[in-house]
Design a protein around this motif. Structure first.
Motif, PDB file in Angstrom:
ATOM      1  N   GLY A 190       0.741  -1.228  -0.100  1.00 29.56           N
ATOM      2  CA  GLY A 190       0.012   0.102   0.006  1.00 29.56           C
ATOM      3  C   GLY A 190       0.875   1.319   0.035  1.00 29.56           C
ATOM      4  N   GLN A 223      -4.690   2.644   1.404  1.00 26.09           N
ATOM      5  CA  GLN A 223      -4.929   2.368   0.062  1.00 26.09           C
ATOM      6  C   GLN A 223      -5.973   3.248  -0.472  1.00 26.09           C
ATOM      7  OE1 GLN A 223      -4.785   2.139  -3.444  1.00 26.09           O
ATOM      8  NE2 GLN A 223      -3.680   0.480  -2.741  1.00 26.09           N
ATOM      9  N   ASP A 259      -4.605  -5.407   0.350  1.00 33.19           N
ATOM     10  CA  ASP A 259      -4.270  -4.147  -0.298  1.00 33.19           C
ATOM     11  C   ASP A 259      -4.903  -4.335  -1.746  1.00 33.19           C
ATOM     12  OD1 ASP A 259      -3.100  -1.442  -0.839  1.00 33.19           O
ATOM     13  OD2 ASP A 259      -1.469  -2.736  -1.922  1.00 33.19           O
ATOM     14  N   LYS A 319      -8.074  -2.046  -2.893  1.00 31.65           N
ATOM     15  CA  LYS A 319      -7.943  -1.039  -4.331  1.00 31.65           C
ATOM     16  C   LYS A 319      -9.075  -1.498  -5.068  1.00 31.65           C
ATOM     17  CE  LYS A 319      -3.658  -0.356  -5.994  1.00 31.65           C
ATOM     18  NZ  LYS A 319      -2.625  -0.903  -6.676  1.00 31.65           N
TER      19      LYS A 319
END
Length: 152
Positions: free
Chosen positions: A89, A113, A143, A147
């Motif tokens: 991240g 993130q 992560d 995202k």
């Protein structure tokens, strides 16, 4: 992700690649009264746990400010932690050591993130810290899930 519907940001127990099987409890919405979600994964005998908390902020700057505050606020979780950067991240950091009561070895992975702050806490037996490769694998999967879920 809609407010209050952040459970899709979490990794699943099947994402945890370990020699033992982890199972996840039910997700908790809005941990600590803040927008987001949390879940705890544990192995069969409960000797190893992964506490996965995602807090969602209005913007990335607020998430970064929360990350910086969180780095200094882990004293109730890890006594005299060793801090290291983590390539996960944005602003990834690990803090590791024993719990204040000495009953478990703890590694906390913190990163942002986008507008999310992720805290992954790995608990195990005293004096035993999570292997770096394992923590990195779980962190990278979390992560990627954030995202994808927040469209970062």
């Amino acid at each position: 992700a809609q407010p209050g519907h952040y459970s899709g940001l979490l990794i699943q127990a099947t994402d945890i690649n370990a020699p033992v099987t982890f199972t996840g409890g039910p997700p908790t919405d809005n941990p600590n009264g803040k927008p987001g979600v949390a879940v705890t994964f544990r192995d069969e005998d409960g000797s190893h746990q992964i506490k996965d908390t995602i807090q969602v902020y209005p913007d990335p700057a607020a998430a970064t400010a929360a990350l910086n505050a969180a780095k200094g606020a882990q004293g109730d979780v890890v006594k005299n932690p060793t801090s290291r950067p983590a390539n996960i991240g944005t602003g990834g950091t690990t803090l590791s050591g024993d719990s204040p009561d000495g009953n478990k070895g703890v590694t906390v992975l913190l990163f942002t993130q986008g507008r999310a702050l992720v805290t992954l806490q790995f608990d195990g037996p005293p004096g035993s810290l999570v292997p770096q490769e394992f923590m990195t694998d779980v962190g990278q999967k979390q992560d990627a899930a954030v995202k994808k879920g927040l469209g970062g």
